[in-house]
Write an enzyme that holds these catalytic residues in place. Structure first.
Site, mmCIF file in Angstrom:
data_model
loop_
_atom_site.group_PDB
_atom_site.id
_atom_site.type_symbol
_atom_site.label_atom_id
_atom_site.label_comp_id
_atom_site.label_asym_id
_atom_site.label_seq_id
_atom_site.Cartn_x
_atom_site.Cartn_y
_atom_site.Cartn_z
ATOM 1 N N LEU B 14 0.830 -1.202 0.000
ATOM 2 C CA LEU B 14 0.000 0.000 0.000
ATOM 3 C C LEU B 14 0.865 1.252 0.000
ATOM 4 C CD1 LEU B 14 -3.123 -0.928 2.130
ATOM 5 C CD2 LEU B 14 -2.780 -0.997 -0.326
ATOM 6 N N HIS B 15 1.547 1.450 -1.093
ATOM 7 C CA HIS B 15 2.370 2.637 -1.268
ATOM 8 C C HIS B 15 1.489 3.831 -1.632
ATOM 9 C CE1 HIS B 15 6.632 0.849 -1.818
ATOM 10 N NE2 HIS B 15 6.110 0.623 -0.648
ATOM 11 N N LEU B 16 2.154 4.965 -1.834
ATOM 12 C CA LEU B 16 1.413 6.210 -1.993
ATOM 13 C C LEU B 16 0.259 6.130 -2.997
ATOM 14 C CD1 LEU B 16 1.131 9.093 -1.137
ATOM 15 C CD2 LEU B 16 3.015 9.712 -2.624
#
Lengths: 566, 87
Positions: B14-16
Site C-alpha cells: 500500500l504505497h502512496l
C-alpha cells in the site's frame, strides 16, 4: 524599459560565457516558518476557514500539475486527507493555535511517523508530506509558489542559488541566462548553463538586493558584468558587442572541423561533457572526438524513481548511436550537492566527504547492477566505455569490477548482446587516487581527471563556499603537480588520460595541460571550438617547456606567471 | 459488524498511489472501516494513516466494516484491494 538608475555589478570569474539581454525574473527566497501568535475563541471558525481555503486552492493547483505527472495525483489525496485536516482543525479548535502553527505541528507529527518506519520507501514519503505542507504554508502566508514551470516569458533567472531540483523543473526555452548570488564556477547551475550554451555568472555579491523583478538587464558573461537598467547608448553598444561575440564564435566553428593537432604535429582528442540525450544531440553538431563524460546522474535526478535497466538502456543506446566515436559513461555520481527527489539521504555533517558516488553504488548493488547492465547492453551499439567516479582504493575498483563481471555473465546467460572487452576507467579526483595513480594505472584502461573535485579535495577548499572561493584555484601548485603525477603515472603504463573537469575547457589552462601530456580534453560542447583553435595554434614543444616550468613553481603567482596568465 | 480476510497482492504494497486510490474509495463508504494487520489497525479513509500501517505485498489483512451499508462497503473495499488498486 527605463525602470531606474543604471547600475553595474562586477564579478571576477565567468561561469558560462555569453551575452544576454532581457528582463529579470527573481526567484524569491521564502520563509516558510509559521508565524507564532495565538487566536481567541471567537476566531476559531475564521481560522478554520482560512485553512479550508488553503486546502481548496492547493488542491486546484495540484490538479493542474497532476495532468502532467502521476506523483501529483497522490499529492491530491494527501492534501485533502481527513487525518491531516482533522489534526490541523483540532489544534485550532482545542488549543487555539493559528492555522500556520497547527499545520506546521500536524505535518511534523506525520513526518515523524513516516521517518521512523522500517520500509525505506515509506520513510521517503515524508518528503511528500513536507511538499504538501510547504504548498499549504505558502497559501496561508500569502506567498507565491516557486514554480519555475510557470515562467512563460524569456527572462534572465536570478536566484540566491539553484539546486538540481529547481533547474529540472525549468522550461529552458524561456531562459536567457542565469545569475546567482551563491555558488562557485563549478556549481550545478554552471554545468547546466554551459551545456545549454547559456551565459551565467555566479557568486555575485549583493545580487538580490540590487536587482528587482522585471528590471532590464545586460548579462555580460564575457567580461563579467551585470548592467541593471542600462541607458539606450549602453544597450546599443551591447547589441553590437553581442553580434561581435556571436560572429567570433561562428568563425571558430568554421575551422573546428580540423583535427586538434599542434603546429608541430601532436594530436589530442577534444570531447564534450553531456548530461542527457539533448546534450548529446547538441554536442554532436560540434566537431568533437567523442563524449568524454556522460553524467548519468541527470537520468536519476530528473526522474521519479531509480531509472530501470530498460529506461537507461534506451538512453545509452541512443547516445551510443548518435556518437560515432567514443562515449564514456560515468556511473551514478550522486550525493555531495546532488540528491534524488525519491531517495532520502541521511543528513551528513560533510556530504562531500560522505556517502556519494561509487560508495553508494557499491552499497545499493541492485541499482548499480541495473546501470551496469544497461551500459553493457548499449556497448553493442557503439564505442561505449565505463567510468567509475570518486574511487579511493583498489578494493573499490575490484568490487566494482566484480559486479561488472557478474553482470556480463548474466547477460551472456540471457543471450543479450554486449561488448565483452568494454573499456573500464576511473575518475581521478581524490588525493588517494592521485597518490596511488601508478597502481590504478596497471588495472584500468584509462584515467579521467575530475578537476572540480580534485581541486576541492587536494586544497581542502569547499567549492561552494563563497567565503573561501578565492582559495579555490586549479592553478595551485598542488593541483598542477597532482595533474602531472597522474599523467606521468598513466603514460608509464601506456594508458590514456583525459580530463573532464572545468579546467579542460579553461583557455588559460590549455598550454599547461597540453604540455603536461594530456591526451583528451573533455568540456562543455560550446567551448570545444575555442580550445581546438588554441591547440591548433600551439607548439607542443613550447607547451612542454612552459608546463615543466609551471609544474616546478612554488607559488600560485609563479604558476600563473609561467603560463603568462598574469 | 462484518469482516473478511484478504491478501494484498499489488507488488509495492500500500504505497502512496495505491493507498491514495484505496482511501478515495473508502471515503465514499458510509460505514466505519478498519484494516487490521496483526496488532495494528488503521482507518483507510485517511491516506496518511493508511500508509502508516506499512501494509506490504503478501500481507494478510482483515477488513472490518461497521455501521450503515456495511455489507455493501465490505464488498467495495475487498473488490478494490483484490483488483490491485490500479497497479
Amino acid at each position: 524599459m527605463w525602470g531606474g538608475l543604471m547600475k553595474t555589478l562586477s564579478v571576477d570569474r565567468i561561469a558560462s560565457k555569453g551575452i544576454a539581454m532581457g528582463n529579470a525574473y527573481v526567484l524569491q527566497k521564502q520563509d516558510l516558518s509559521p508565524e507564532n501568535y495565538e487566536i481567541s475563541a471567537n476566531q476559531i471558525d475564521s481560522e478554520i476557514m482560512k485553512y479550508d481555503n488553503a486546502v481548496k486552492e492547493a488542491a486546484s493547483q495540484i490538479e493542474i500539475l497532476a495532468q502532467k505527472s502521476d506523483i501529483f495525483t497522490a499529492h491530491l489525496e494527501l492534501v485533502k486527507d481527513i487525518s491531516l485536516y482533522g489534526g490541523v482543525t483540532n489544534r485550532i479548535r482545542n488549543e487555539l493555535q493559528n492555522a500556520q502553527v497547527a499545520l506546521d505541528l500536524t505535518a511534523a507529527e506525520f513526518c515523524a511517523i513516516f521517518d521512523s518506519m522500517e520500509d525505506e520507501y515509506m520513510r521517503e514519503r515524508s518528503a511528500d508530506i513536507k511538499d504538501i505542507r510547504n504548498r499549504l504554508m505558502r497559501l496561508l502566508k500569502g506567498i507565491g509558489q516557486t514554480d519555475l514551470k510557470s515562467i512563460q516569458d524569456k527572462v534572465i533567472l536570478i536566484a540566491e542559488d539553484l539546486a538540481p531540483s529547481d533547474t529540472s523543473s525549468l522550461n529552458l526555452d524561456y531562459i536567457l541566462g542565469f545569475l546567482t548570488e551563491l555558488g562557485g564556477v563549478t556549481s550545478h547551475v554552471c554545468i547546466i548553463a554551459r551545456n545549454l550554451e547559456l551565459p551565467a555568472l555566479v557568486g555575485v555579491p549583493d545580487l538580490l538586493t540590487s536587482i528587482h523583478n522585471d528590471d532590464f538587464l545586460i548579462l555580460d558573461a564575457v567580461t563579467g558584468k551585470i548592467i541593471i537598467n542600462p541607458d539606450d547608448s549602453t544597450i546599443h553598444r551591447y547589441e553590437s558587442l553581442k553580434q561581435d561575440y556571436v560572429n567570433k564564435r561562428k568563425e571558430l566553428e568554421r575551422s573546428s572541423f580540423l583535427p586538434a593537432t599542434t603546429i608541430d604535429g601532436r594530436t589530442v582528442k577534444i570531447c564534450a561533457n553531456v548530461g542527457n540525450i539533448e546534450d548529446v544531440r547538441k554536442a554532436t553538431t560540434h566537431h568533437i572526438d567523442g563524449i568524454g563524460l556522460f553524467r548519468s546522474e541527470f537520468l536519476y535526478m530528473e526522474n521519479s524513481h531509480f531509472p530501470t535497466e530498460e529506461e537507461q538502456f534506451t538512453v545509452y543506446k541512443e547516445a551510443a548511436s548518435l556518437c560515432s566515436s567514443e562515449l564514456i559513461i560515468r556511473t551514478l555520481d550522486i550525493g555531495g550537492d546532488k540528491s534524488l527527489p525519491y531517495y532520502k539521504f541521511e543528513t551528513e555533517e560533510n556530504p562531500f566527504l560522505g556517502w556519494r558516488a561509487i560508495r553508494i553504488s557499491l552499497e545499493l548493488e541492485d541499482v548499480f547492477k541495473a546501470q551496469l547492465r544497461a551500459i553493457l547492453r548499449a556497448s553493442a551499439f557503439g564505442n561505449v566505455k565505463i567510468m567509475y567516479p570518486m574511487i579511493i582504493s583498489m578494493e573499490e575498483l575490484n568490487k566494482a569490477n566484480e559486479i561488472l563481471t557478474a553482470c556480463k555473465c548474466e547477460l551472456e546467460a540471457e543471450g543479450l548482446a554486449f561488448n565483452p572487452d568494454i573499456k573500464v576507467g576511473i575518475m581521478i579526483e581524490t588525493p588517494a587516487a592521485v597518490l596511488c595513480a601508478a597502481n590504478f594505472a596497471k588495472h584500468v584502461d584509462f584515467f579521467s581527471i575530475g578537476t572540480n573535485d580534485l581541486t576541492q579535495y587536494v586544497l581542502a577548499v569547499d567549492r561552494g563556499n563563497k567565503k573561501i572561493s578565492a582559495l579555490y584555484d586549479s592553478f595551485h601548485p598542488a593541483v598542477v603537480q597532482s595533474i602531472k603525477h597522474i599523467i606521468d603515472a598513466a603514460h608509464a603504463e601506456n594508458i590514456e588520460v583525459g580530463m573532464c573537469g572545468e579546467f579542460a575547457g579553461d583557455e588559460k589552462a590549455t598550454t599547461l595541460l597540453l604540455g603536461l601530456g594530456l591526451d583528451e580534453f573533455s568540456m562543455a560542447a560550446g567551448e570545444t571550438a575555442n580550445i581546438k583553435n588554441i591547440i591548433r595554434n600551439s607548439s607542443y614543444e613550447k607547451a612542454k617547456e612552459c608546463a615543466k616550468r609551471a609544474a616546478a613553481a612554488y607559488t600560485l603567482q609563479e604558476v600563473k606567471k609561467e603560463l603568462s596568465i598574469i | 459488524m462484518v469482516s473478511q480476510k484478504i491478501t494484498v497482492t499489488n507488488k509495492s504494497g500500500l504505497h502512496l498511489r495505491p493507498a491514495g486510490e484505496l482511501s478515495k474509495i473508502a471515503a465514499t463508504c458510509k460505514s466505519n472501516i478498519t484494516l487490521v494487520k496483526g496488532e495494528k489497525s488503521v482507518n483507510p479513509k485517511s491516506v496518511l494513516i493508511l500508509m502508516s500501517g506499512g501494509i506490504k505485498c503478501g500481507d494478510e489483512i482483515v477488513v472490518e466494516c461497521d455501521g450503515e451499508n456495511e455489507e455493501q462497503d465490505l464488498k467495495t473495499i475487498i473488490d478494490a484491494i483484490s483488483s490491485g488498486l490500479g497497479e
